[in-house]
Motif scaffolding. Structure first.
Motif, PDB file in Angstrom:
ATOM      1  N   GLY A 212       0.761  -1.312  -0.034  1.00 15.33           N
ATOM      2  CA  GLY A 212       0.035  -0.056  -0.012  1.00 15.33           C
ATOM      3  C   GLY A 212       0.849   1.245  -0.058  1.00 15.33           C
ATOM      4  N   CYS A 213       2.008   1.601   0.675  1.00 16.42           N
ATOM      5  CA  CYS A 213       2.846   2.373   0.962  1.00 16.42           C
ATOM      6  C   CYS A 213       4.311   2.398   0.691  1.00 16.42           C
ATOM      7  CB  CYS A 213       2.440   3.256   2.126  1.00 16.42           C
ATOM      8  SG  CYS A 213       3.003   2.459   3.724  1.00 16.42           S
ATOM      9  N   GLY A 214       4.749   1.168   0.555  1.00 18.35           N
ATOM     10  CA  GLY A 214       6.091   0.755   0.608  1.00 18.35           C
ATOM     11  C   GLY A 214       6.852   0.810   1.995  1.00 18.35           C
ATOM     12  N   SER A 215       6.119   0.924   2.975  1.00 21.77           N
ATOM     13  CA  SER A 215       6.822   0.833   4.402  1.00 21.77           C
ATOM     14  C   SER A 215       7.251  -0.543   4.691  1.00 21.77           C
ATOM     15  CB  SER A 215       6.042   1.243   5.473  1.00 21.77           C
ATOM     16  OG  SER A 215       5.571   2.676   5.222  1.00 21.77           O
ATOM     17  N   PRO A 216       8.434  -0.867   5.482  1.00 19.15           N
ATOM     18  CA  PRO A 216       8.650  -2.467   5.818  1.00 19.15           C
ATOM     19  C   PRO A 216       7.486  -3.031   6.381  1.00 19.15           C
ATOM     20  CG  PRO A 216      10.292  -1.051   6.372  1.00 19.15           C
ATOM     21  CD  PRO A 216       9.345   0.016   5.949  1.00 19.15           C
ATOM     22  N   THR A 217       7.356  -4.300   6.206  1.00 20.19           N
ATOM     23  CA  THR A 217       6.360  -4.956   6.885  1.00 20.19           C
ATOM     24  C   THR A 217       6.878  -5.886   8.120  1.00 20.19           C
ATOM     25  OG1 THR A 217       6.517  -6.890   5.388  1.00 20.19           O
ATOM     26  CG2 THR A 217       4.783  -5.350   4.966  1.00 20.19           C
ATOM     27  N   GLY A 223       2.599 -15.738  11.660  1.00 20.22           N
ATOM     28  CA  GLY A 223       3.091 -15.777  10.434  1.00 20.22           C
ATOM     29  C   GLY A 223       1.777 -15.704   9.419  1.00 20.22           C
ATOM     30  N   TRP A 224       0.390 -15.390   9.783  1.00 24.32           N
ATOM     31  CA  TRP A 224      -0.632 -15.617   8.809  1.00 24.32           C
ATOM     32  C   TRP A 224      -1.088 -14.180   8.686  1.00 24.32           C
ATOM     33  CZ3 TRP A 224      -2.784 -19.784   6.908  1.00 24.32           C
ATOM     34  CH2 TRP A 224      -2.222 -21.068   7.181  1.00 24.32           C
ATOM     35  N   LYS A 225      -0.368 -13.020   8.948  1.00 21.96           N
ATOM     36  CA  LYS A 225      -0.783 -11.866   8.501  1.00 21.96           C
ATOM     37  C   LYS A 225       0.595 -10.876   8.449  1.00 21.96           C
ATOM     38  CE  LYS A 225      -3.695  -7.717   9.408  1.00 21.96           C
ATOM     39  NZ  LYS A 225      -4.734  -7.284  10.276  1.00 21.96           N
ATOM     40  N   LEU A 226       0.579 -10.068   7.534  1.00 19.68           N
ATOM     41  CA  LEU A 226       1.585  -9.056   7.416  1.00 19.68           C
ATOM     42  C   LEU A 226       1.097  -7.601   7.459  1.00 19.68           C
ATOM     43  CD1 LEU A 226       4.215 -10.614   4.547  1.00 19.68           C
ATOM     44  CD2 LEU A 226       4.552 -10.553   7.073  1.00 19.68           C
ATOM     45  N   SER A 227       1.617  -7.011   8.432  1.00 23.41           N
ATOM     46  CA  SER A 227       1.018  -5.590   8.572  1.00 23.41           C
ATOM     47  C   SER A 227       2.135  -4.637   8.231  1.00 23.41           C
ATOM     48  CB  SER A 227       0.660  -5.565   9.930  1.00 23.41           C
ATOM     49  OG  SER A 227       0.093  -4.187  10.067  1.00 23.41           O
ATOM     50  N   CYS A 228       1.702  -3.153   7.859  1.00 20.35           N
ATOM     51  CA  CYS A 228       2.409  -2.186   7.532  1.00 20.35           C
ATOM     52  C   CYS A 228       2.993  -1.624   8.683  1.00 20.35           C
ATOM     53  CB  CYS A 228       1.779  -1.218   6.704  1.00 20.35           C
ATOM     54  SG  CYS A 228       2.648   0.394   6.286  1.00 20.35           S
ATOM     55  N   SER A 229       4.362  -1.429   8.714  1.00 23.68           N
ATOM     56  CA  SER A 229       4.973  -0.969  10.022  1.00 23.68           C
ATOM     57  C   SER A 229       4.487   0.384  10.242  1.00 23.68           C
ATOM     58  CB  SER A 229       6.590  -0.873  10.094  1.00 23.68           C
ATOM     59  OG  SER A 229       6.875  -0.030   8.806  1.00 23.68           O
ATOM     60  N   SER A 230       4.001   1.217   9.562  1.00 18.11           N
ATOM     61  CA  SER A 230       3.694   2.523   9.809  1.00 18.11           C
ATOM     62  C   SER A 230       2.041   2.436  10.582  1.00 18.11           C
ATOM     63  CB  SER A 230       3.032   3.163   8.488  1.00 18.11           C
ATOM     64  OG  SER A 230       2.063   2.787   7.796  1.00 18.11           O
ATOM     65  N   LEU A 231       1.566   1.200  10.755  1.00 22.85           N
ATOM     66  CA  LEU A 231       0.496   1.070  11.601  1.00 22.85           C
ATOM     67  C   LEU A 231       0.984   0.907  13.123  1.00 22.85           C
ATOM     68  CD1 LEU A 231      -0.724   0.744   8.916  1.00 22.85           C
ATOM     69  CD2 LEU A 231      -2.202  -0.956   9.845  1.00 22.85           C
ATOM     70  N   LEU A 232       2.226   0.606  13.555  1.00 19.53           N
ATOM     71  CA  LEU A 232       2.723   0.506  14.813  1.00 19.53           C
ATOM     72  C   LEU A 232       2.293   1.573  15.726  1.00 19.53           C
ATOM     73  CD1 LEU A 232       6.036  -1.591  14.084  1.00 19.53           C
ATOM     74  CD2 LEU A 232       3.741  -2.372  15.359  1.00 19.53           C
ATOM     75  N   PRO A 233       1.931   1.456  16.893  1.00 18.72           N
ATOM     76  CA  PRO A 233       1.506   2.809  17.672  1.00 18.72           C
ATOM     77  C   PRO A 233       2.555   3.864  18.020  1.00 18.72           C
ATOM     78  CG  PRO A 233       1.301   0.719  19.083  1.00 18.72           C
ATOM     79  CD  PRO A 233       1.519   0.098  17.656  1.00 18.72           C
ATOM     80  N   GLY A 239       4.400  13.762   8.482  1.00 15.70           N
ATOM     81  CA  GLY A 239       4.429  14.464   7.334  1.00 15.70           C
ATOM     82  C   GLY A 239       3.949  13.427   6.048  1.00 15.70           C
ATOM     83  N   ARG A 240       3.597  12.156   6.612  1.00 17.07           N
ATOM     84  CA  ARG A 240       3.195  10.994   5.760  1.00 17.07           C
ATOM     85  C   ARG A 240       1.684  10.965   5.512  1.00 17.07           C
ATOM     86  NH1 ARG A 240       6.352   5.591   6.935  1.00 17.07           N
ATOM     87  NH2 ARG A 240       4.819   5.420   5.181  1.00 17.07           N
ATOM     88  N   LYS A 241       1.509  10.332   4.320  1.00 23.41           N
ATOM     89  CA  LYS A 241       0.036  10.209   4.193  1.00 23.41           C
ATOM     90  C   LYS A 241      -0.333   8.792   4.910  1.00 23.41           C
ATOM     91  CE  LYS A 241      -0.608  12.391  -0.295  1.00 23.41           C
ATOM     92  NZ  LYS A 241      -1.103  12.349  -1.868  1.00 23.41           N
ATOM     93  N   PRO A 242      -1.492   8.750   5.332  1.00 24.31           N
ATOM     94  CA  PRO A 242      -1.728   7.354   5.995  1.00 24.31           C
ATOM     95  C   PRO A 242      -1.699   5.932   5.076  1.00 24.31           C
ATOM     96  CG  PRO A 242      -3.406   9.046   6.660  1.00 24.31           C
ATOM     97  CD  PRO A 242      -2.577   9.611   5.396  1.00 24.31           C
ATOM     98  N   CYS A 243      -1.122   5.292   5.354  1.00 23.74           N
ATOM     99  CA  CYS A 243      -0.977   3.866   4.763  1.00 23.74           C
ATOM    100  C   CYS A 243      -2.640   3.266   4.295  1.00 23.74           C
ATOM    101  CB  CYS A 243      -0.608   2.777   5.008  1.00 23.74           C
ATOM    102  SG  CYS A 243      -0.306   1.293   4.241  1.00 23.74           S
ATOM    103  N   PRO A 244      -2.715   3.179   3.197  1.00 23.73           N
ATOM    104  CA  PRO A 244      -4.022   2.566   2.707  1.00 23.73           C
ATOM    105  C   PRO A 244      -4.758   1.366   3.560  1.00 23.73           C
ATOM    106  CG  PRO A 244      -2.803   2.841   0.850  1.00 23.73           C
ATOM    107  CD  PRO A 244      -1.815   3.066   1.784  1.00 23.73           C
ATOM    108  N   THR A 245      -3.846   0.679   4.281  1.00 26.30           N
ATOM    109  CA  THR A 245      -4.247  -0.375   4.856  1.00 26.30           C
ATOM    110  C   THR A 245      -4.649   0.025   6.314  1.00 26.30           C
ATOM    111  OG1 THR A 245      -1.961  -0.782   5.813  1.00 26.30           O
ATOM    112  CG2 THR A 245      -2.420  -2.009   3.934  1.00 26.30           C
ATOM    113  N   THR A 246      -4.690   1.410   6.625  1.00 29.37           N
ATOM    114  CA  THR A 246      -5.463   1.574   7.807  1.00 29.37           C
ATOM    115  C   THR A 246      -7.005   1.529   7.932  1.00 29.37           C
ATOM    116  OG1 THR A 246      -5.487   3.912   7.000  1.00 29.37           O
ATOM    117  CG2 THR A 246      -3.668   3.224   8.338  1.00 29.37           C
ATOM    118  N   LYS A 247      -7.575   1.323   6.500  1.00 32.34           N
ATOM    119  CA  LYS A 247      -8.895   1.098   6.654  1.00 32.34           C
ATOM    120  C   LYS A 247      -9.150  -0.076   5.966  1.00 32.34           C
ATOM    121  CE  LYS A 247     -10.228   6.063   7.494  1.00 32.34           C
ATOM    122  NZ  LYS A 247     -11.019   7.224   6.796  1.00 32.34           N
TER     123      LYS A 247
END
Length: 444
Positions: A212-217, A223-233, A239-247
């Motif tokens: 969705g945004c190119g950030s590390p996962t 091991g059954w899901k990969l998430s964008c590191s931009s979603l970590l609290p 200055g970054r647009k929210p990753c599309p995976t936020t919704k």
């Protein structure tokens, strides 16, 4: 008549306990169980107990957690907080937390499931008020898997760890195997566990960046899901647009299986079968035709299209045969057979994927299968398939011992070769030959 065909890699014997993947309490407890077993990979090559006499007699090496502990990194293994060694605190008020069973320190680890020795414990989520007590009373064998390639260990250190395992100390020789060579000697249990493990560790290893945004996962849910590191609290997203995976729900965050139709055409007399020879494979190897399903197609649509595109043949009466998971790296082979007119002109110049396609009689197929190597592959053939289909350089992949070679002779070679029965293509061909599938012959 109900379909009773069970192909190699199918019939998963594990209870995958999918409803517990989000629980780091469960995963951290079960990973530490003395009964837990691990299947390791190195760049897609499984760890095996080697046999110097025949590579087809290799068996998967299932190791205990204490043997693989040097690969796992610091505890906790799941539910990792920002700082190494800290367990994340989940809020009951937050739904779909980005830290559910999160593992962002260390390489991904996959929980494959539980081989149940009894069906007395359903293991509901409410059982894990005291996870350690529940796991202690577990009647079964949990299975995990991981690929050690991304740990970037020196070959000497990797061998040192493996030589210190209980299996090595007991005299077993451990080696990394070309996965297609291994498949000819697997039993049904090992084959199904291997297929699940290899597909999942491959998916985790390939998808290191968010689509969705190119950030590390990072890994979640065992091991059954990969998430964008931009979603970590604690992520710095200023200055970054929210990753599309936020919704919403996104298919690239969950393991995928790519369906492939694979099929034979039977002529109107019932005595001929259409097979093709792909440009991807060297030698005179003929097999069923196959192709990926495209958007907007049914399975039957894909069968008809692929038959036309690859061989210029129109088919009808398309019938389902069986399916086969194909962990090279993560496909589902969906087998079919169909009727066709053998007087149609064969064309391989449309999509230019085949070197040749032709009709074979029962006697021709039978003669090849009666030949000692007519329906078998050696390690060289499997290695070449890996190089052509997965674009892996098998000459430079790591081995603890030299790759075994088949002692095949070039004398008395069959006129062509057919796929082994461990592949669904081989099953389709043999079922036709034995009269298990087909159509009522028509006058032509």
């Amino acid at each position: 008549m109900p379909n009773t065909t069970r192909n190699m890699f199918s019939g998963s014997p594990l209870n995958r306990l999918s409803w517990l993947r989000t629980s780091h309490l469960f995963l951290n407890a079960i990973i530490a169980s003395p009964s837990t077993r691990w299947l390791l990979f190195n760049a897609g090559q499984p760890l095996v107990f080697a046999n110097s006499d025949s590579p087809r007699k290799q068996t998967l090496a299932f190791l205990a957690t204490k043997d693989v502990r040097p690969f796992l990194g610091p505890e906790p293994f799941f539910g990792q907080d920002k700082e190494i060694g800290q367990l994340v605190v989940e809020s009951s008020e937050v739904k779909h937390s980005s830290t559910e069973a999160a593992r962002h320190h260390g390489s991904p680890v996959v929980f494959l499931g539980l081989q149940e020795h009894s069906k007395t414990n359903a293991l509901s989520s409410s059982d894990f008020v005291d996870a350690e007590a529940t796991i202690a009373n577990l009647d079964g064998t949990p299975y995990f898997s991981m690929d050690v390639a991304d740990l970037d260990l020196a070959s000497e250190r990797l061998q040192e760890i493996l030589q210190a395992t209980s299996s090595a100390q007991e005299g077993h020789v451990l080696s990394w195997s070309e996965p297609r060579v291994l498949m000819t000697g697997l039993d049904s249990f090992s084959g199904a566990v291997f297929a699940e493990a290899r597909s999942l560790v491959d998916w985790n290893q390939r998808n290191k960046f968010c689509a969705g945004c190119g950030s590390p996962t990072y890994s979640m849910w065992g091991g059954w899901k990969l998430s964008c590191s931009s979603l970590l609290p604690w992520a710095d997203n200023i200055g970054r647009k929210p990753c599309p995976t936020t919704k919403g729900l996104h298919n690239f965050t969950h393991p995928r299986t790519d369906p492939v139709v694979i099929m034979i055409a039977i002529d109107e007399t019932g005595d001929k079968v259409l097979l093709g020879r792909s440009k991807k494979y060297t030698g005179k190897f003929y097999s069923a035709l196959a192709g990926f399903i495209e958007p907007g197609e049914t399975f039957e649509d894909a069968v008809a299209r692929e038959m036309w595109e690859e061989a210029g043949v129109h088919v009808w009466d398309i019938q389902y045969h069986s399916g086969q998971p194909w962990p090279y790296p993560a496909n589902l082979m969906v087998g079919f057979y169909a009727r066709a007119d053998s007087s149609q002109k064969i064309r391989v110049d449309l999509d230019d994927e085949l070197v040749d396609a032709r009709w074979f009689s029962r006697s021709e197929i039978l003669d090849v299968l009666r030949h000692p190597v007519g329906g078998k592959f050696g390690s060289n053939e499997y290695r070449k398939m890996a190089e052509s289909t997965e674009e892996r350089d098998t000459q430079h992949t790591p081995h603890l011992n030299p790759t075994y070679e088949d002692k095949a002779t070039k004398d008395n070679e069959p006129p062509f070769r057919l796929p082994p029965v461990t592949a669904i293509a081989g099953v389709l061909i043999r079922d036709w030959l034995e009269g298990k599938i087909g159509f009522t012959p028509t006058n032509v």
